[in-house]
Design an enzyme around this catalytic site. Sequence first.
Site, PDB file in Angstrom:
ATOM      1  N   CYS A  62      -8.286 -45.436  28.464  1.00 35.90           N
ATOM      2  CA  CYS A  62      -9.336 -45.121  27.483  1.00 35.90           C
ATOM      3  C   CYS A  62      -9.212 -43.667  27.013  1.00 35.90           C
ATOM      4  O   CYS A  62      -8.306 -43.371  26.242  1.00 35.90           O
ATOM      5  CB  CYS A  62     -10.710 -45.434  28.047  1.00 35.90           C
ATOM      6  SG  CYS A  62     -11.895 -45.783  26.755  1.00 35.90           S
ATOM      7  N   GLU A 114      -9.107 -51.667  34.934  1.00 33.74           N
ATOM      8  CA  GLU A 114      -9.631 -51.626  36.306  1.00 33.74           C
ATOM      9  C   GLU A 114     -10.785 -52.603  36.522  1.00 33.74           C
ATOM     10  O   GLU A 114     -11.006 -53.055  37.636  1.00 33.74           O
ATOM     11  CB  GLU A 114     -10.064 -50.201  36.675  1.00 33.74           C
ATOM     12  CG  GLU A 114     -11.245 -49.614  35.900  1.00 33.74           C
ATOM     13  CD  GLU A 114     -10.830 -48.887  34.628  1.00 33.74           C
ATOM     14  OE1 GLU A 114      -9.734 -49.185  34.107  1.00 33.74           O
ATOM     15  OE2 GLU A 114     -11.613 -48.042  34.142  1.00 33.74           O
ATOM     16  N   HIS A 119     -10.216 -50.893  29.654  1.00 36.85           N
ATOM     17  CA  HIS A 119     -10.334 -50.502  31.068  1.00 36.85           C
ATOM     18  C   HIS A 119      -9.815 -51.628  31.959  1.00 36.85           C
ATOM     19  O   HIS A 119     -10.601 -52.475  32.393  1.00 36.85           O
ATOM     20  CB  HIS A 119     -11.793 -50.211  31.414  1.00 36.85           C
ATOM     21  CG  HIS A 119     -12.321 -48.980  30.783  1.00 36.85           C
ATOM     22  ND1 HIS A 119     -12.328 -47.768  31.430  1.00 36.85           N
ATOM     23  CD2 HIS A 119     -12.842 -48.759  29.547  1.00 36.85           C
ATOM     24  CE1 HIS A 119     -12.843 -46.851  30.628  1.00 36.85           C
ATOM     25  NE2 HIS A 119     -13.157 -47.428  29.475  1.00 36.85           N
TER      26      HIS A 119
HETATM   27  N1  GLN Z   1     -14.890 -40.859  24.955  1.00 33.52           N
HETATM   28  C1  GLN Z   1     -13.953 -41.836  24.511  1.00 33.52           C
HETATM   29  C2  GLN Z   1     -14.576 -42.804  23.525  1.00 33.52           C
HETATM   30  O1  GLN Z   1     -15.780 -42.937  23.475  1.00 33.52           O
HETATM   31  C3  GLN Z   1     -13.341 -42.585  25.673  1.00 33.52           C
HETATM   32  C4  GLN Z   1     -14.313 -43.455  26.367  1.00 33.52           C
HETATM   33  C5  GLN Z   1     -13.871 -43.874  27.749  1.00 33.52           C
HETATM   34  O2  GLN Z   1     -12.944 -43.302  28.302  1.00 33.52           O
HETATM   35  N2  GLN Z   1     -14.556 -44.854  28.309  1.00 33.52           N
HETATM   36  O3  GLN Z   1     -13.880 -43.465  22.800  1.00 33.52           O
END
Ligand code: GLN
Length: 579
Positions: free
Chosen positions: A406, A538, A536
Amino acid sequence: MKYVLVSGGVISGVGKGIIASSTGLLLKTTGLAVTSIKIDPYINIDAGTMAPTEHGEVYVTDDGGEMDLDLGNYERYLLSSLSRDHNITTGKVYQHVINRERIGHYLGKTVQVVPHVTDAIQEWIQRVAKIPVDESKAEPDVCIIELGGTVGDIESAPFIHALSQLQRKAGKGNFVQIHVSYVPVIPPGPGGEQKTKPTQRAISDVRSAGLNPDLIACRCEQPLEDSTINKIANMCSVEQHQVIAVHNVTTTYHVPMLLEKQKLISTITDMLDLKSIPQTPERKEQGSRMWNDWCDLARGQDFLHDSVSIALVGKYTSLHDAYISVSKALEHAAMYCHKKVQIIWVDSSHLEDDTASPADYHKAWHAVCTADGVLVPGGFGNRGTEGMMKAITWARTNNKPFLGVCLGMQLAVLEFCRNVANIKDVGSEELHPKAENHAIVYMPEVDKGKLGGTMRLGRHPCVFQENTEWSRLRGLYGPSVSQIEERHRHRYEVNPDMIEQIEKAGLSFIGKDTKGERMEIIEIKDHPWFVGVQFHPEYLSRVLSPSRAFLGFFAAAAGCLDEVSKAVVLGQRSIGRKQ
Ligand code: GLN
């Protein structure tokens, strides 16, 4: 429906969630369909707006619910897929009752905590408990309800009242309560005395609140002495077999085995008359296979010697729970490779020469430079992101396996734009709003004004692109897989207008959303493992089915990527073992 309530006394944070999910796992291995509900008595509607450094990770479900991290334990232990409604908070219940009041549902009555809020809690539990959650799609036989916090907290009072009414309504033989308590050792360490007074108080508190626990699970640093168990049984007026001792074990994977040894399942089976629930031989067989696999893996962990070090470069490293699913996913991958994972927690701001003290700076860089792999997980906001990008530069230029999740993926793109594609004054709209060019931009459909529940959330498909068969990540899925589904939680994305320029410089976009507009996976061809994912992975990693992105990354760091890729495509449960 049969209910198992797991509540806590004395202090929180002693592993109530693990005891609850281990109990669920044990019930599932008898062939029953098990679901779980987590109650969090805080006023937040959900965990989405809570700081990870205070409350740990926000766990995301398929339907985009932003949940307490305990839901992750349930999904991982019970191989289930829960919905946002499986996490009940004070905020959600009040919102529901107030919305009803506004449409005249209560026919002019005074709306009160008892009975309106307490009835709403019971209805919620009864409704959600019936939702099928596992692959069999069978209606659950047993629902584990975990009540967060400790009994006696002001916020939990309406829930306790509702649960005691639910206990009465469910009737004898349909409701069991496990109260988790803590037995301190004074002075701490060997030779200290195991103190039972806090447990005695906790039991008297929960009884005066209207609930009567059937089992008392005592957490203790060391195995409970028989005399301690006797004393608790005597003072709390229960039988000895109703006192379950849960001492510290090498890994939490051993907790189900510890509970099983103390005949927890046969005790609960008798109390809830679980034998009367009809079960197919296949389910029983499936359950016992699951138990054997679990024991194999848990025992196998004690015999792992080689460890692989992963530098986890993040900004919430002061609380390891902030990355609990990430560390679990690494653990799953390590088990597959028959290795131990050693996570080295690196505060990314310590990698920045202008903010860190010299000692922190050198320690952090030593950790990154000596680790077998570098992982940059998700996160929000500017602090520490320059340090993360420095770690990414190091991994990219030194052929060190790298995984960006992310925010980690977005920063990998930005780092590439700055240092390889040579795009002038380039930044991310989130982190560098004033930059001339933005490689990471706000997603058009996202609501800028509100914080809670407004990101791109939940499970979405990701399609592998043409001519990317060389991808090492794809290699772990095999040639027949052209699309995967993963869970998301983000507001920003890679700027679609810059894709061509970035690809020309050598960073490939392996996976995109179904419309081809949203960048989901990046990879560098000429590198042992340099992968970033906008989702994600995970959240969907399981003990017996590790996330491919984590598995490939870990295997590359451990030097066994080729072997692992072959094994995983053949459906083997770990390297060197057949399914
Ligand atoms: N801050 C980034 C976004 O909002 C990444 C978000 C995250 O890592 N969950 O896109």
